[in-house]
Design a protein around this motif. Sequence first.
Motif, PDB file in Angstrom:
ATOM      1  N   PRO A  44      -6.474   0.358   2.522  1.00  0.00           N
ATOM      2  CA  PRO A  44      -5.254   0.881   3.149  1.00  0.00           C
ATOM      3  C   PRO A  44      -4.211  -0.203   3.370  1.00  0.00           C
ATOM      4  N   GLU A  45      -4.656  -1.397   3.753  1.00  0.00           N
ATOM      5  CA  GLU A  45      -3.722  -2.491   4.003  1.00  0.00           C
ATOM      6  C   GLU A  45      -2.982  -2.877   2.732  1.00  0.00           C
ATOM      7  N   ARG A  46      -3.703  -2.953   1.613  1.00  0.00           N
ATOM      8  CA  ARG A  46      -3.094  -3.294   0.328  1.00  0.00           C
ATOM      9  C   ARG A  46      -2.123  -2.189  -0.112  1.00  0.00           C
ATOM     10  N   LEU A  47      -2.524  -0.934   0.000  1.00  0.00           N
ATOM     11  CA  LEU A  47      -1.668   0.170  -0.414  1.00  0.00           C
ATOM     12  C   LEU A  47      -0.385   0.219   0.417  1.00  0.00           C
ATOM     13  N   LEU A  48      -0.509   0.044   1.727  1.00  0.00           N
ATOM     14  CA  LEU A  48       0.680   0.081   2.579  1.00  0.00           C
ATOM     15  C   LEU A  48       1.605  -1.093   2.271  1.00  0.00           C
ATOM     16  N   SER A  49       1.029  -2.250   2.016  1.00  0.00           N
ATOM     17  CA  SER A  49       1.838  -3.404   1.630  1.00  0.00           C
ATOM     18  C   SER A  49       2.586  -3.118   0.336  1.00  0.00           C
ATOM     19  N   ALA A  50       1.911  -2.493  -0.614  1.00  0.00           N
ATOM     20  CA  ALA A  50       2.546  -2.158  -1.892  1.00  0.00           C
ATOM     21  C   ALA A  50       3.718  -1.213  -1.686  1.00  0.00           C
ATOM     22  N   TYR A  51       3.504  -0.128  -0.961  1.00  0.00           N
ATOM     23  CA  TYR A  51       4.570   0.857  -0.779  1.00  0.00           C
ATOM     24  C   TYR A  51       5.763   0.276  -0.026  1.00  0.00           C
ATOM     25  N   ARG A  52       5.493  -0.600   0.909  1.00  0.00           N
ATOM     26  CA  ARG A  52       6.604  -1.221   1.649  1.00  0.00           C
ATOM     27  C   ARG A  52       7.474  -2.081   0.743  1.00  0.00           C
ATOM     28  N   GLN A  53       6.920  -2.504  -0.400  1.00  0.00           N
ATOM     29  CA  GLN A  53       7.655  -3.355  -1.330  1.00  0.00           C
ATOM     30  C   GLN A  53       8.078  -2.622  -2.611  1.00  0.00           C
ATOM     31  N   GLY A  54       7.906  -1.296  -2.627  1.00  0.00           N
ATOM     32  CA  GLY A  54       8.311  -0.530  -3.797  1.00  0.00           C
ATOM     33  C   GLY A  54       7.363  -0.669  -4.969  1.00  0.00           C
ATOM     34  N   ILE A  55       6.087  -0.844  -4.696  1.00  0.00           N
ATOM     35  CA  ILE A  55       5.052  -1.051  -5.717  1.00  0.00           C
ATOM     36  C   ILE A  55       4.016   0.048  -5.579  1.00  0.00           C
ATOM     37  N   PHE A  56       3.450   0.498  -6.693  1.00  0.00           N
ATOM     38  CA  PHE A  56       2.413   1.524  -6.621  1.00  0.00           C
ATOM     39  C   PHE A  56       1.324   1.253  -7.659  1.00  0.00           C
ATOM     40  N   PRO A  57       0.081   1.731  -7.419  1.00  0.00           N
ATOM     41  CA  PRO A  57      -1.005   1.547  -8.383  1.00  0.00           C
ATOM     42  C   PRO A  57      -1.035   2.689  -9.396  1.00  0.00           C
ATOM     43  N   TRP A  58      -1.383   2.354 -10.623  1.00  0.00           N
ATOM     44  CA  TRP A  58      -1.513   3.375 -11.675  1.00  0.00           C
ATOM     45  C   TRP A  58      -2.367   2.779 -12.790  1.00  0.00           C
TER      46      TRP A  58
END
Length: 229
Positions: A44-58
Amino acid sequence: MSYAYYQLPGGRVAALDIDSPFPAPEFALSEPNGLLAIGGDLSPERLLSAYRQGIFPWFSEGEPVLWWSPDPRMVLFPEELKVSRSLEKRLRKPDYEVRYNTRFLEVMRRCAEIPRAHQDGTWITEQIVAGYHALHQMGHAVSAETWMEGELVGGLYGVRLGSMFYGESMFHARTDASKIAFVHLVRDLQRRGVRMIDCQMKTAHLASLGAREIPRAEFLSRLTGLIAS
């Protein structure tokens, strides 16, 4: 921050370990469009950090975690939602109910089962399901669901941070069922103060509903204020 890198035909991307922060989105490749980093986890920490920076996993099953920040970025401003006459007429029928967060995991798994054009398998892996379920339990990830005759027939899920919503995936088992959930969700998010919805990549379906591309720099500039509000 000093990174190890993977050298790809389109350039090099950062190799993340568990503790590595993300590089700036501006370092993403142009081919493939938006690939920024490889590795890390889906905590969750990594995902939230990603979204806060405009980044997403795929990424697909069997691949390492791939992180993206494409340019341009497909977004929907809620006030620009387009609803066709036929869809508006469908929305007025009383044969459905839209619910929120009653079957989050089922929505994710149904999204994973839908065949996608030009895509083998699904990117909604068990890793993805576990990561977003954890976000859901924290109150960040939500589902909108269309129900008919007691059956879940369409829906979508995504992540909300402040006045920003990130759409992830949708499914339908009956005609227009995902569109019904989508329109209700967008209108509800607008009432709640959400001012931008991230749609990630351009599709004709999203464009028909009013989504459009904006430069990544504009997306990131808007994002900073929205996630804090």
